[in-house]
Scaffold this motif. Sequence first.
Motif, short mmCIF file in Angstrom:
data_model
loop_
_atom_site.label_atom_id
_atom_site.label_comp_id
_atom_site.label_asym_id
_atom_site.label_seq_id
_atom_site.Cartn_x
_atom_site.Cartn_y
_atom_site.Cartn_z
N MET A 1 0.90 -1.29 0.08
CA MET A 1 -0.21 0.13 -0.08
C MET A 1 0.76 1.28 0.12
O MET A 1 1.95 1.09 0.41
N THR A 2 0.28 2.45 -0.24
CA THR A 2 1.06 3.63 -0.45
C THR A 2 1.35 4.08 1.15
O THR A 2 0.47 3.82 1.98
N ASP A 3 2.53 4.78 1.09
CA ASP A 3 3.17 5.30 2.47
C ASP A 3 1.94 6.34 2.92
O ASP A 3 1.66 7.09 2.26
N ALA A 4 1.22 5.92 4.05
CA ALA A 4 0.31 6.86 4.59
C ALA A 4 0.78 8.56 4.84
O ALA A 4 0.09 9.29 4.48
N ALA A 5 2.31 8.59 4.88
CA ALA A 5 2.68 9.88 5.39
C ALA A 5 2.84 10.66 3.86
O ALA A 5 2.79 11.76 4.06
N ALA A 6 2.70 9.86 3.03
CA ALA A 6 2.70 10.72 1.63
C ALA A 6 1.25 11.15 1.07
O ALA A 6 1.20 11.94 0.06
N VAL A 7 0.16 11.00 1.86
CA VAL A 7 -0.96 11.16 1.39
C VAL A 7 -1.59 12.15 2.25
O VAL A 7 -1.49 12.29 3.56
N ASP A 8 -2.17 13.11 1.49
CA ASP A 8 -3.16 14.18 2.31
C ASP A 8 -4.25 13.58 2.95
O ASP A 8 -5.30 13.54 2.17
N ALA A 9 -4.18 13.17 4.05
CA ALA A 9 -5.60 12.24 4.48
C ALA A 9 -6.67 12.85 4.55
O ALA A 9 -7.90 12.26 4.17
N SER A 10 -6.84 14.04 4.61
CA SER A 10 -8.17 15.00 4.80
C SER A 10 -8.76 15.22 3.51
O SER A 10 -9.89 15.44 3.39
N GLY A 11 -7.86 15.29 2.22
CA GLY A 11 -8.31 15.82 1.09
C GLY A 11 -8.88 17.19 1.12
O GLY A 11 -9.58 17.60 0.23
N GLY A 12 -8.38 17.92 2.06
CA GLY A 12 -8.92 19.25 2.28
C GLY A 12 -10.29 19.44 2.91
O GLY A 12 -10.55 20.59 3.20
N ALA A 13 -10.70 18.39 3.53
CA ALA A 13 -11.90 18.33 4.23
C ALA A 13 -11.84 19.05 5.67
O ALA A 13 -10.63 18.91 6.13
N ASN A 14 -12.80 19.65 6.16
CA ASN A 14 -12.69 20.04 7.60
C ASN A 14 -12.73 19.03 8.53
O ASN A 14 -13.46 18.12 8.68
N PRO A 15 -11.55 19.15 9.42
CA PRO A 15 -11.39 17.96 10.40
C PRO A 15 -12.49 17.45 11.32
O PRO A 15 -12.69 16.54 11.85
#
Length: 342
Positions: free
Chosen positions: A1-15
């Motif tokens: 799987m892709t390295d989680a650290a390399a992904v913008d986990a929120s996709g710009g969504a409000n946390p």
Amino acid sequence: MTDAAAVDASGGANPLIDEVTARRPASPTYREGASMWVWDDRGRFAFPRIGVEAVGATWETSFTSALCMAFPGGRLLLVNDDYPPHPATDDAGRPRIFGAGPLLFECVEPFAQWRLRFAGNAKSTDVNRFLAGGRHRLGPGDAVEVPLAVDLTARSVAPPWFQNTYEPLGHQVAGEQRFEQLCTVTGTVTFEGGTTEFTGGALRIHRKGGNRNNYGEFHGHLWASTSFPSGRAFGVIHYRPGADGTVKYHEAWVRDGGELLPARIIDTPWLAGTVPAGEDMSFTLRTRRGDIRITARTFVSSFRPPRPIGDGTTFPLLQSAIASFRWDGEEAFGMIERSARL
């Protein structure tokens, strides 16, 4: 799987969207659900759904906790019961705890990391015996209970897929905000006198609002998703059209070479029977860049008999499964769910 650290986990969504509802909602039909589908990389076991469901009418008194642990060969460990809810606030006073009885979800970091813990008893049965029993819940005396403990951490490897955003046809559930995220998982499972460490993957779902009691015109569905070692991934939800062919809901996406593309499934493998494992469920996803063939075969399954929902409606036969997927030679486990009025 892709390295989680390399992904913008929120996709710009409000946390704040990924925190939980802290107070009883005004509507008695308001729903909130948190769930995960989890698979072990080595194929020793899988969890084709662990989830907590809350509804406004019983918000302060009772949530439903459900867990299904499935093994090659058909054995199931099942939990499905109502319990008093846990307080919603964590040690820092944030609304990040969602659980009831033996099951608890904790939002460690919105969209990036969640933790799941279960400590209680599960009923031991097998897929055919459970289906033959004809009830969606096992009652007292229906199966031997065994102690079970699960502790896992899920870290996102893809931004959230908010339903109704990738060129959908139809609409999923009116008034509901729902998203799902693919994750990597590390954890332990303790049962029958031993503790097993494992790594694997998961699909995590969080939804709020809407009214899920209206299934009178629901004829069935297909839902599937996974991520491959290269970072390729897909997600698809397709509601089965009625007799007149009217589209109910159809949405899909693929990630290939870092690009996210809307997609359509063109040969949906609808549920037609109750084969627990080894069933071919391959399909094709069509994008503007061309067709992508995904081959799929079920690995473990649970089938839940039709069950009453309310207002005279019944949810159809439901299959919750983990499957082995292949895309251009890459293989990965992933989730698949289907239902049908057979």
